[in-house]
Design a protein around this motif. Sequence first.
Motif, PDB file in Angstrom:
ATOM      1  N   PHE A  58       0.847  -1.182   0.000  1.00 60.70           N
ATOM      2  CA  PHE A  58       0.000   0.000   0.000  1.00 60.70           C
ATOM      3  C   PHE A  58       0.883   1.233   0.000  1.00 60.70           C
ATOM      4  CE2 PHE A  58       0.347  -1.028   4.536  1.00 60.70           C
ATOM      5  CZ  PHE A  58       0.598   0.209   5.124  1.00 60.70           C
ATOM      6  N   TYR A  59       0.308   2.354  -0.384  1.00 61.13           N
ATOM      7  CA  TYR A  59       1.025   3.598  -0.610  1.00 61.13           C
ATOM      8  C   TYR A  59       0.445   4.667   0.303  1.00 61.13           C
ATOM      9  CZ  TYR A  59       2.175   1.020  -4.845  1.00 61.13           C
ATOM     10  OH  TYR A  59       2.600   0.062  -5.715  1.00 61.13           O
ATOM     11  N   THR A  60       1.303   5.498   0.913  1.00 58.24           N
ATOM     12  CA  THR A  60       0.843   6.514   1.862  1.00 58.24           C
ATOM     13  C   THR A  60       1.453   7.864   1.506  1.00 58.24           C
ATOM     14  OG1 THR A  60       0.685   4.819   3.580  1.00 58.24           O
ATOM     15  CG2 THR A  60       0.704   7.101   4.321  1.00 58.24           C
ATOM     16  N   ASN A  61       0.653   8.928   1.671  1.00 59.73           N
ATOM     17  CA  ASN A  61       1.155  10.275   1.390  1.00 59.73           C
ATOM     18  C   ASN A  61       1.567  10.970   2.693  1.00 59.73           C
ATOM     19  OD1 ASN A  61      -1.205  11.325   2.565  1.00 59.73           O
ATOM     20  ND2 ASN A  61      -1.952  12.283   0.695  1.00 59.73           N
ATOM     21  N   GLU A  62       2.016  12.224   2.585  1.00 61.67           N
ATOM     22  CA  GLU A  62       2.494  12.962   3.760  1.00 61.67           C
ATOM     23  C   GLU A  62       1.369  13.310   4.736  1.00 61.67           C
ATOM     24  OE1 GLU A  62       2.503  17.438   1.776  1.00 61.67           O
ATOM     25  OE2 GLU A  62       4.385  16.348   1.964  1.00 61.67           O
ATOM     26  N   ASN A  63       0.120  13.188   4.326  1.00 59.22           N
ATOM     27  CA  ASN A  63      -1.023  13.456   5.207  1.00 59.22           C
ATOM     28  C   ASN A  63      -1.586  12.174   5.817  1.00 59.22           C
ATOM     29  OD1 ASN A  63      -0.998  16.282   4.679  1.00 59.22           O
ATOM     30  ND2 ASN A  63      -2.020  15.893   2.731  1.00 59.22           N
TER      31      ASN A  63
END
Length: 134
Positions: A58-63
Motif C-alpha cells: 500500500f502507498y501513503t502520502n504525507e497526510n
Amino acid sequence: MMQFALIFASLVLGVLSSDVVETSEENLNSIWICEVGNPDFLGEYVTSPETRMDGAQFYTNENDNSIYRSKGFWYIGDLGPWPPQTHYRCVDYEGCTYEEATPPLDGLWASKKKVGVEPLPVLSTTPCGGHDEL
C-alpha cells in the motif's frame, strides 16, 4: 516430440513473462494523485516492501492517507482508524485491477457518500505538473 517442445517453450515463456510482470509491479515505489476533490489526497504516495495489506503493497502520502487493497479491490482513505475510513473506492472486477499488485490508474473510482469529495481521483505513475509542491 514437436508438441513437447512447444509445451516446454510455452512454459518457459510463461515463467519468464510472469517474472517480468512481478518485477515491474514491485518497482512501482510511488504513485501520484494529480486531481481529487479533497486537497489532503493530492501528491505523492510512497511504499516500501514492508508495507503490505491484503497481499499487496500500500502507498501513503504525507497526510497519512493511503491507497490500499482490501479483499482484492482498491481504496483510498485513512488507515488510522479501524475500520479504515474510505473516501474513494474502485470495486469493479473489470476496471479496477481486481487482485492485482498495483492500483488502477484508469480505474472506475467512486466517492463514498458523505466522505469522498468530487472530482474523483486521477492517479499517475509520474509526478503531476504543479501538484508536487503541495
